[in-house]
Design a protein around this motif. Structure first.
Motif, PDB file in Angstrom:
ATOM      1  N   VAL A  42       0.941  -1.090   0.103  1.00  0.00           N
ATOM      2  CA  VAL A  42       0.047   0.104  -0.030  1.00  0.00           C
ATOM      3  C   VAL A  42       0.970   1.297   0.213  1.00  0.00           C
ATOM      4  CG1 VAL A  42      -0.005   0.142   2.534  1.00  0.00           C
ATOM      5  CG2 VAL A  42      -2.181   1.178   1.012  1.00  0.00           C
ATOM      6  N   ASP A  43       0.339   2.291  -0.662  1.00  0.00           N
ATOM      7  CA  ASP A  43       1.338   3.532  -0.598  1.00  0.00           C
ATOM      8  C   ASP A  43       0.020   4.586  -0.339  1.00  0.00           C
ATOM      9  OD1 ASP A  43      -0.043   3.848  -3.151  1.00  0.00           O
ATOM     10  OD2 ASP A  43       1.701   3.937  -4.399  1.00  0.00           O
ATOM     11  N   SER A  44       0.574   5.823  -0.416  1.00  0.00           N
ATOM     12  CA  SER A  44       0.024   7.112  -0.160  1.00  0.00           C
ATOM     13  C   SER A  44      -1.361   7.205  -0.997  1.00  0.00           C
ATOM     14  CB  SER A  44       0.837   8.238  -0.150  1.00  0.00           C
ATOM     15  OG  SER A  44       1.435   8.379  -1.298  1.00  0.00           O
ATOM     16  N   ALA A  45      -1.681   6.589  -2.227  1.00  0.00           N
ATOM     17  CA  ALA A  45      -2.567   6.585  -2.870  1.00  0.00           C
ATOM     18  C   ALA A  45      -3.820   5.665  -2.140  1.00  0.00           C
ATOM     19  CB  ALA A  45      -2.322   5.731  -4.146  1.00  0.00           C
ATOM     20  N   GLY A  46      -3.338   4.785  -1.101  1.00  0.00           N
ATOM     21  CA  GLY A  46      -4.408   3.943  -0.457  1.00  0.00           C
ATOM     22  C   GLY A  46      -5.036   2.801  -0.878  1.00  0.00           C
ATOM     23  N   VAL A  47      -4.571   2.510  -1.976  1.00  0.00           N
ATOM     24  CA  VAL A  47      -5.005   1.114  -2.598  1.00  0.00           C
ATOM     25  C   VAL A  47      -4.017   0.099  -2.357  1.00  0.00           C
ATOM     26  CG1 VAL A  47      -5.325  -0.064  -4.966  1.00  0.00           C
ATOM     27  CG2 VAL A  47      -5.830   2.580  -4.798  1.00  0.00           C
ATOM     28  N   ILE A  48      -4.654  -0.970  -1.536  1.00  0.00           N
ATOM     29  CA  ILE A  48      -4.121  -2.072  -1.208  1.00  0.00           C
ATOM     30  C   ILE A  48      -3.992  -3.359  -2.232  1.00  0.00           C
ATOM     31  CG2 ILE A  48      -4.016  -3.905   0.406  1.00  0.00           C
ATOM     32  CD1 ILE A  48      -5.684  -2.461   2.452  1.00  0.00           C
ATOM     33  N   ARG A  49      -2.732  -3.618  -2.408  1.00  0.00           N
ATOM     34  CA  ARG A  49      -2.373  -4.402  -3.690  1.00  0.00           C
ATOM     35  C   ARG A  49      -1.835  -5.529  -3.286  1.00  0.00           C
ATOM     36  NH1 ARG A  49      -3.112  -1.686  -8.436  1.00  0.00           N
ATOM     37  NH2 ARG A  49      -3.288   0.615  -8.076  1.00  0.00           N
ATOM     38  N   PHE A  50      -1.850  -6.697  -4.111  1.00  0.00           N
ATOM     39  CA  PHE A  50      -1.141  -8.001  -3.756  1.00  0.00           C
ATOM     40  C   PHE A  50      -0.593  -8.707  -4.675  1.00  0.00           C
ATOM     41  CE2 PHE A  50      -5.378  -9.548  -5.531  1.00  0.00           C
ATOM     42  CZ  PHE A  50      -5.148 -10.544  -5.962  1.00  0.00           C
ATOM     43  N   ASN A  51       0.283  -9.691  -4.643  1.00  0.00           N
ATOM     44  CA  ASN A  51       1.120 -10.473  -5.522  1.00  0.00           C
ATOM     45  C   ASN A  51       1.251 -11.897  -5.056  1.00  0.00           C
ATOM     46  OD1 ASN A  51       2.581 -11.888  -7.338  1.00  0.00           O
ATOM     47  ND2 ASN A  51       3.950 -10.103  -7.631  1.00  0.00           N
ATOM     48  N   ALA A  52       0.946 -12.948  -5.426  1.00  0.00           N
ATOM     49  CA  ALA A  52       0.991 -14.382  -4.819  1.00  0.00           C
ATOM     50  C   ALA A  52       2.286 -14.555  -5.144  1.00  0.00           C
ATOM     51  CB  ALA A  52      -0.123 -15.205  -5.246  1.00  0.00           C
ATOM     52  N   ALA A  53       3.072 -14.353  -6.267  1.00  0.00           N
ATOM     53  CA  ALA A  53       4.317 -14.814  -6.480  1.00  0.00           C
ATOM     54  C   ALA A  53       5.598 -14.161  -5.945  1.00  0.00           C
ATOM     55  CB  ALA A  53       4.410 -14.718  -8.030  1.00  0.00           C
ATOM     56  N   GLY A  54       5.309 -13.103  -5.305  1.00  0.00           N
ATOM     57  CA  GLY A  54       6.501 -12.316  -4.762  1.00  0.00           C
ATOM     58  C   GLY A  54       6.257 -11.038  -4.277  1.00  0.00           C
ATOM     59  N   ASP A  55       7.059 -10.140  -4.072  1.00  0.00           N
ATOM     60  CA  ASP A  55       6.832  -8.752  -3.573  1.00  0.00           C
ATOM     61  C   ASP A  55       5.817  -7.900  -4.494  1.00  0.00           C
ATOM     62  OD1 ASP A  55       8.353  -8.797  -1.329  1.00  0.00           O
ATOM     63  OD2 ASP A  55       9.953  -7.504  -2.505  1.00  0.00           O
ATOM     64  N   ALA A  56       4.738  -7.425  -3.811  1.00  0.00           N
ATOM     65  CA  ALA A  56       3.652  -6.689  -4.425  1.00  0.00           C
ATOM     66  C   ALA A  56       4.217  -5.246  -4.544  1.00  0.00           C
ATOM     67  CB  ALA A  56       2.440  -6.675  -3.500  1.00  0.00           C
ATOM     68  N   THR A  57       3.799  -4.413  -5.609  1.00  0.00           N
ATOM     69  CA  THR A  57       4.211  -3.316  -6.079  1.00  0.00           C
ATOM     70  C   THR A  57       3.140  -2.290  -6.418  1.00  0.00           C
ATOM     71  OG1 THR A  57       4.501  -3.543  -8.320  1.00  0.00           O
ATOM     72  CG2 THR A  57       6.453  -4.152  -6.984  1.00  0.00           C
ATOM     73  N   SER A  58       3.309  -1.022  -6.770  1.00  0.00           N
ATOM     74  CA  SER A  58       2.319  -0.442  -7.043  1.00  0.00           C
ATOM     75  C   SER A  58       1.413  -0.686  -8.536  1.00  0.00           C
ATOM     76  CB  SER A  58       2.650   1.274  -7.449  1.00  0.00           C
ATOM     77  OG  SER A  58       4.055   1.143  -8.314  1.00  0.00           O
TER      78      SER A  58
END
Length: 64
Positions: A42-58
């Motif tokens: 999550v960043d200052s945009a407030g959208v929670i993001r996910f990734n099952a394969a590794g690090d999540a990013t914007s």
């Protein structure tokens, strides 16, 4: 405050801020497949993001 300290509920948490209103926050499973299957971002945009394969990013998929 508990999350900024590092570990909770099988996830490690890492955050960064630029001193203003911009921040990023990562949550990563300590033992993938055992303590969790997805990485979160999550960043200052407030959208929670996910990734099952590794690090999540914007660029990762948002949680719906």
């Amino acid at each position: 405050a508990a999350l900024a300290g590092g570990v909770k509920s099988g996830y490690s948490f890492v955050g960064a801020a630029d001193g203003g209103r911009n921040f990023t926050f990562h949550a990563r499973p300590i033992e993938p497949g055992k303590t969790g299957n997805r990485h979160f971002f999550v960043d200052s945009a407030g959208v929670i993001r996910f990734n099952a394969a590794g690090d999540a990013t914007s660029a990762s998929a948002p949680i719906e």
